[in-house]
Design a protein around this motif. Sequence first.
Motif, mmCIF file in Angstrom:
data_model
loop_
_atom_site.group_PDB
_atom_site.id
_atom_site.type_symbol
_atom_site.label_atom_id
_atom_site.label_comp_id
_atom_site.label_asym_id
_atom_site.label_seq_id
_atom_site.Cartn_x
_atom_site.Cartn_y
_atom_site.Cartn_z
ATOM 1 N N ASP A 44 74.039 16.058 65.253
ATOM 2 C CA ASP A 44 74.645 16.763 64.129
ATOM 3 C C ASP A 44 74.268 18.243 64.206
ATOM 4 O O ASP A 44 73.494 18.657 65.082
ATOM 5 N N ALA A 45 74.792 19.058 63.316
ATOM 6 C CA ALA A 45 74.583 20.506 63.353
ATOM 7 C C ALA A 45 73.103 20.871 63.236
ATOM 8 O O ALA A 45 72.633 21.796 63.905
ATOM 9 N N ASN A 46 72.344 20.145 62.424
ATOM 10 C CA ASN A 46 70.915 20.430 62.275
ATOM 11 C C ASN A 46 70.147 20.132 63.557
ATOM 12 O O ASN A 46 69.242 20.876 63.934
ATOM 13 N N GLN A 47 70.500 19.043 64.229
ATOM 14 C CA GLN A 47 69.841 18.708 65.492
ATOM 15 C C GLN A 47 70.184 19.731 66.567
ATOM 16 O O GLN A 47 69.318 20.157 67.329
ATOM 17 N N GLU A 48 71.456 20.132 66.652
ATOM 18 C CA GLU A 48 71.859 21.161 67.607
ATOM 19 C C GLU A 48 71.079 22.447 67.380
ATOM 20 O O GLU A 48 70.611 23.080 68.316
ATOM 21 N N LYS A 49 70.951 22.826 66.107
ATOM 22 C CA LYS A 49 70.239 24.049 65.756
ATOM 23 C C LYS A 49 68.780 23.969 66.205
ATOM 24 O O LYS A 49 68.215 24.953 66.679
ATOM 25 N N LYS A 50 68.185 22.797 66.086
ATOM 26 C CA LYS A 50 66.801 22.599 66.495
ATOM 27 C C LYS A 50 66.637 22.731 68.011
ATOM 28 O O LYS A 50 65.610 23.221 68.487
ATOM 29 N N LYS A 52 68.822 24.460 70.180
ATOM 30 C CA LYS A 52 69.143 25.808 70.644
ATOM 31 C C LYS A 52 67.903 26.686 70.576
ATOM 32 O O LYS A 52 67.211 26.713 69.567
ATOM 33 N N CYS A 66 58.863 21.054 72.486
ATOM 34 C CA CYS A 66 58.517 20.837 71.073
ATOM 35 C C CYS A 66 57.007 20.748 70.866
ATOM 36 O O CYS A 66 56.527 19.968 70.039
#
Length: 148
Positions: A44-50, A52, A66
């Motif tokens: 989802d968009a939040n996972q992608e943001k994490k 990038k 991480c």
Amino acid sequence: MRILVVFLVTMLSTVQSGDHIPRVLTGNWSVGMPYDLGQPVGLDANQEKKIKGLNVHISGGYIEVCGKSIPVKSVSVETLSAKQFLERFNFSPVQVGLRGLRVTEVIINKYHSTNTCGDFEDPGSHLFVSAGAVVMETGNDYFPLKRR
């Protein structure tokens, strides 16, 4: 001499596959923006943001991502033609910046994912290499890697 022997024994016990991480992949990498392939992705968009902008360090025995160090337990390396890539992944390798006649697919810890960064497989564990490009797949999203 003793340190070298301990190091070699440690390396041999860490990687259990016949393949090794290609030398071109070792080092420090920064994750770029995902490619838009027009097909469903698993993130989802939040996972992608994490993902990038993540920094990924790959060595012969560990992936660091991480803030954690993941031991390499297995490595699979396969060379694919552009046609084989298209048949396997349902898009052309050119769509994710992979050029040339051959693409090398590298899977690290295929059956040993630890979800180090959250709800998705370990970034840096599924990679593609071609002439001048390295691409990482996580959750059916494809991200360019840039050497730091």
